[in-house]
Design an enzyme around this catalytic site. Structure first.
Site, short mmCIF file in Angstrom:
data_model
loop_
_atom_site.label_atom_id
_atom_site.label_comp_id
_atom_site.label_asym_id
_atom_site.label_seq_id
_atom_site.Cartn_x
_atom_site.Cartn_y
_atom_site.Cartn_z
N SER A 1 34.76 10.12 21.45
CA SER A 1 35.76 10.80 22.26
C SER A 1 35.60 10.42 23.73
CB SER A 1 35.61 12.32 22.14
OG SER A 1 35.71 12.72 20.82
N HIS B 1 40.58 10.21 17.46
CA HIS B 1 39.95 9.01 16.90
C HIS B 1 40.98 8.24 16.08
CE1 HIS B 1 35.91 10.07 18.11
NE2 HIS B 1 36.11 11.28 17.65
N TYR C 1 30.33 16.97 9.97
CA TYR C 1 31.01 18.26 9.84
C TYR C 1 32.34 18.16 9.11
CZ TYR C 1 33.62 16.86 14.07
OH TYR C 1 34.38 16.19 14.97
N SER D 1 27.45 14.02 16.78
CA SER D 1 27.60 12.69 16.18
C SER D 1 26.37 11.83 16.48
CB SER D 1 28.86 12.01 16.75
OG SER D 1 28.67 11.67 18.11
N ASN E 1 31.27 18.56 29.41
CA ASN E 1 31.18 19.98 29.75
C ASN E 1 29.71 20.36 29.94
OD1 ASN E 1 31.38 19.57 26.62
ND2 ASN E 1 30.22 21.47 26.89
N HIS F 1 37.69 22.05 21.97
CA HIS F 1 37.85 20.62 21.70
C HIS F 1 38.90 20.03 22.64
CE1 HIS F 1 37.51 16.93 19.47
NE2 HIS F 1 38.78 16.95 19.13
N1 HPA Z 1 28.40 20.83 22.14
C1 HPA Z 1 28.47 20.04 21.05
N2 HPA Z 1 29.18 18.92 21.01
C2 HPA Z 1 29.86 18.59 22.12
C3 HPA Z 1 29.84 19.36 23.28
C4 HPA Z 1 29.06 20.55 23.28
O1 HPA Z 1 28.98 21.30 24.28
N3 HPA Z 1 30.63 18.74 24.20
C5 HPA Z 1 31.10 17.62 23.61
N4 HPA Z 1 30.66 17.52 22.34
#
Ligand code: HPA
Length: 270
Positions: A29, A60, A84, A208, A231, A243
């Protein structure tokens, strides 16, 4: 070699003609724009390749593209299957074994991740130096032979890490380094889980990459991995995680990530 891997390798070889890429790049991503940077590109959808996974998560594409950056020949995989989605950690096994069958020597992985360190904010880039396999799931369960007992003590190739860091510095791009904790997802973590991961030594968290690193090492490929921080992890900010936010930050910061890859890949001695 399985029939699906042999058939996939034959189709890709046909597409490649005389090209012999030694590096494959798996785009996560936020990194998808890199596929548009390739010169003299040719492509195949995963759907045509029997060893490759079907359609994945939104954001994706499920596309294999070959092309050049500077004079470096690359195979670029846009899209991965996550554990997942299927409750299986081996969704990318066929794809990675196909790369090995084609003579690829190095897998460069990219992902989006949450940061556990306030000094590594959204938009930052992190070189993965090691990982924590939190679910303790393996894509090699059921494999046979001594090769399944893969040495993971230098899974993220120290020489490639050094070359990537030097290339980032030459390009004037800050590149953090740290430990990536793999969580199964798809739910985000609780603040208590983030405190646990920090206590365990993680700087970033995501859903991942770790299964693919194990598969690549099993297949004899060297691995380099880069995270785009989208983030601060759960509990570190007032706002909720989503997401959509991961994808939006990925898009906003994607240009820096793509520029980093374009600087790093030609500098790798593979
Ligand atoms: N946690 C898990 N997966 C992630 C996160 C997160 O804060 N940010 C982007 N992928």
């Amino acid at each position: 070699m399985s029939d699906a891997v042999a058939a996939s390798a034959a189709l890709i070889q046909q597409m490649l003609g005389l090209r012999r890429p030694r590096i494959a790049v798996l785009l996560g991503s936020g990194w998808g724009g890199f596929a548009d940077q390739l010169q003299a590109a040719v492509e195949l959808p995963y759907a045509r390749l029997p060893a490759f996974p079907g359609a994945g998560v939104g954001g994706h594409a499920g596309l294999l593209r070959a092309g050049r950056i500077a004079s470096t020949e690359l195979l670029v995989l846009a899209g991965r299957q996550h554990a997942y989605e299927t409750d299986r950690a081996d969704g990318m096994a066929g794809a990675i074994r196909t790369l090995a069958a084609l003579g690829v020597r190095t897998l460069v992985q990219t992902n989006a991740a949450g940061s556990l360190d306030a000094a590594m904010p959204p938009g930052a880039l992190m070189l993965i130096r090691d990982h924590l396999n939190i679910p303790q799931r393996s894509p090699l369960v059921g494999a046979s032979g001594d090769a399944r007992f893969v040495d993971m003590s230098a899974a993220y190739d120290p020489l490639l890490c050094a070359q990537a860091q030097q290339a980032a510095q030459r390009a004037g791009q800050a590149l953090h380094e740290g430990v990536y904790a793999w969580v199964l997802g798809p739910q985000f973590e609780t603040p208590a889980e983030i405190r646990m991961l920090r206590a365990l030594g993680a700087q970033a968290v995501g859903m991942s990459t770790v299964p693919e690193t194990i598969l690549a090492r099993h297949a004899g490929l060297r691995v380099l991995a880069l995270s785009l921080i989208t983030n601060l992890a759960a509990g570190m900010e007032a706002k909720a995680l989503s997401h959509a936010h991961t994808l939006a930050t990925g898009q906003a910061a994607g240009a820096g990530a793509v520029a980093l890859l374009a600087a790093v890949l030609p500098a790798l001695q593979v």
